[in-house]
Design a protein around this motif. Sequence first.
Motif, short mmCIF file in Angstrom:
data_model
loop_
_atom_site.label_atom_id
_atom_site.label_comp_id
_atom_site.label_asym_id
_atom_site.label_seq_id
_atom_site.Cartn_x
_atom_site.Cartn_y
_atom_site.Cartn_z
N GLY B 435 0.80 -1.22 0.00
CA GLY B 435 0.00 0.00 0.00
C GLY B 435 0.84 1.27 0.00
O GLY B 435 0.47 2.28 -0.59
N LEU B 460 1.26 1.45 -11.33
CA LEU B 460 0.76 1.68 -9.97
C LEU B 460 -0.76 1.47 -9.94
O LEU B 460 -1.29 0.84 -9.03
N ARG B 461 -1.40 1.98 -10.96
CA ARG B 461 -2.85 1.85 -11.04
C ARG B 461 -3.26 0.38 -11.14
O ARG B 461 -4.15 -0.08 -10.42
N LEU B 464 -2.69 -1.36 -7.77
CA LEU B 464 -3.69 -1.06 -6.74
C LEU B 464 -5.00 -1.80 -7.00
O LEU B 464 -5.66 -2.26 -6.07
N GLN B 465 -5.35 -1.93 -8.26
CA GLN B 465 -6.58 -2.64 -8.59
C GLN B 465 -6.44 -4.13 -8.26
O GLN B 465 -7.33 -4.74 -7.69
N PHE B 468 -6.49 -4.64 -4.52
CA PHE B 468 -7.85 -4.50 -3.99
C PHE B 468 -8.66 -5.77 -4.23
O PHE B 468 -9.40 -6.22 -3.37
#
Lengths: 396, 500
Positions: B435, B460-461, B464-465, B468
């Motif tokens: 994170g 990075l995007r 993060l997906q 999640f």
Amino acid sequence: MSGSYDVVIIGGGISGMMAAVALAEKGRKVAVISKGDPVCCFSTGCIDVLADGDDPLNGLGSLPDNHPYHLVGEDAVAKALELFRDIMSEEGMPYVGDVHVNRRVLTSLGRSKVTCLVPETMEFADFDPDEYIHVISFYKMKDFYPQYITSRYTNADYSIFDPGVITTAGIAEKFENRPFLEKFIFWLRDLDIPEGRIAVPAVLGRSLAGDVYHQVSAGCGRKIFEIPTMPPSMPGLRLFGGLKKALLRKGVNLYWGRGIYSVEKLGNRIEAVTLASAGRTTRVEGKAFILATGSFVSGGLQAFMDTVTETVFDLPTYLPGSRGTWFNDDFFAPGHEIEKAGIRVDSSFRPVETEIDNLHVCGSILAFSEVMKHRCGNGMAIATGVAAAQACGGLV
Amino acid sequence: MIKTDVIIIGGGSTGCGVARDLALRGIPHCLIEKGDFAAGATGACHGLLHSGARYVVNDSEAAAECISENMIMRKIGVKCVEQTGGLFVRLPGDSKRFRDMFLKSCEQTGISAEVLSPSRALDLVHNLNPSLEEAIKVPDCSIDPFRLCMLNITSSQKRGGQILTHNRVIDIIKEHGRCVGVKVQEESTSEFKEIRGKIIINAAGAWGDNIASLAGSTVPMTLSKGSLIVTNHRLTNMVINRLRPSSDGDIIVPNEAVCLAGTTSITVTDPDENEVDPAEVDIIATQAQQLLPEFGTTRLIRTYAGVRPLLKADGGDDRKISRSFKIIDHKNGMFSIMGGKLTTYRLMAEKISDRVMEALGLKTRCRTAELPLEGQEELSGYPLSKRLKTMENIVCECELVTTDAVERVAGKIGTRRIGDIQHRTRLGMGPCQGGFCTYRALGIMQETGKMTPEESRRILREFLQRRFKGIKPALWGDQLREEQLIESIYLGILGMEQEQ
């Protein structure tokens, strides 16, 4: 030390502290109990009121009917925000902006974030993309990479200063050291930066931001502004520090670093709470209580596998559906259902479906506040904090 | 074009094991992997080096393989095996008859099994369910699958083995009915390459049938998805099993700073099916709580699922399928290896390498059981004090990874993938699950010029997906708090919702 107060506020975040300020200004005897430093320390320090539209106050009308802002009303929201500004100015940390105008601040990824009131160190953060911008970065600073910003703007460049430490807090501390500050200003001046604006990650002092900021701007003769960083965020810490100073100045009693151990009720009233502590217990008595413990991050609400509970009084909690529906699949789509969870209140901020008469609730623990979805976190905390203070003011 | 003797398809434990085996026998080879090492079932398992006790009642063949390999791995893989020992815990209501069969089978198979009274078991693992009837101590261990693959590959690379990760086999070249090579495509550049060899080994695990079909063959398999949960800290220093016939949620394995609890078993048709259903999480968490009551209040930091490539079953329960393995000679220059366990990867590699030697008409014998895994001398093991000593500029606070380590790995393997950095440094594997540190690692990588700031932001995007997705099925309690904080950082402070 045990004590007896007109109003006892549980929760030392923005909402609880603003409620305390509002009551203290009316001459009430107030105590604030907090488990620890609040989550606003992790925030940008900016006051988001409502991100949609150009005028955040005008936009309040379009929020869902059950949004807590409606309980406050547009005029009272504006007044609460002005009160906040006055207090922060008194503490030497003025906020700039117009409560009727949304503005933008630059983020560490080169994006812009919509907000309303900003610390003076971010006054010039809303800039014309054609204007030249020069980003100052620090050698090996681990939470800031200037290329993320310069790559987004055609008219931008960066320079790197070596402060000898790589953490945000470490660099900010150095800026409070005069020789270091002078060395930095000398270096900055020597760069001979073209006409335009200068952006620097938010490290211009831990608490003395105003002084450092003014000296750096005067030293380089350019419009300069801070960019909020990942936590630990200096503007967030300064916001908390400013409010805490205001509370102490106004004679509010603080019980910091203490959790609630037990609650005493008599009939329909909460009489007192007992605080957990080493040695003997502390009993805090109040005529009225305000619950401002925040949502999940700060621990006001707690989620279990299939339920959500309120952690101090075990109040009835609104839960939006079963766990499978709490989160969207898309991380980047703000507005997960779980954000609706919280305490439902009546028009005087008293929790519904309870028999308690002298308890009021404010801040992000309120049901339907959905602060990430609407980008209304700090603004709603201020507005409902002041409103809850007024609602209970009549009781004491 | 690359020319070699043996083409290995698949960079899981089996493929990496074959590369080491062939290298030690002096056979030129080339390993092709579509992602990074351990990207399939190897990296998505619970990291248990089985004693065999789990299978001893119903699958004695697999159990015997496990215990013999377990003893070998302890010797050759000191730095990637942790000799934790394991307990099989019998709770009130669990069958006594099964327990008797278990003990008898352990004796027959040669798995040491010591019966412990509740108080002796609680001395070993203080947070066990105190109402346990008894526990049986077996020689289970935990193993780091990523490290295991890297160490096997080290032996191969030292002897000239060619390793192509992030290359997907898109075709098998046949001449006169025989497989003579493969055509591969590189993931990020989309460039094609041809590799020619005398023999092809299909060690593609759950993707084995897809590979075989490129050569017009089939590999009969049953695909079984297993889901796991990662805890925020190490709840136990021993492997904890439930003493009953295999079922959902009956194992907890300590692994470095965390514990892994699992598993489920659901038949799937697609090897890429790795969604974790919240219902599976509920089952695992509820069952794990029966073994370790503390599990109920522990923060769960992630879920993940892998697809087990099992031997074909004729319907029925996946758990009844033997965990033994099988080699198929497609009679066209290609061999497939399927089934098996991470625990038995070395044995699988030995057996298929023997077949390759036979086909090549060579006689050098297998030495993988005698020689220690190479490259272990560079590993620190886990002592924190040792790691902290030389640490400056830490970017990943959970796993103590430094700026230098990220720069070094990125430079050495020339990677632009965050997963490659994570597998080689353990960055992002701790409680915050990347994170905080992934943003930093990507910042460093774009600063060194390995990638543009735009690429770095895109990665990075995606990260993060993906993160999640792994966290979402187990979001409650303290992990929900952490998740909302992460959300407020990336959406609130960094403004990433507008990135698209």
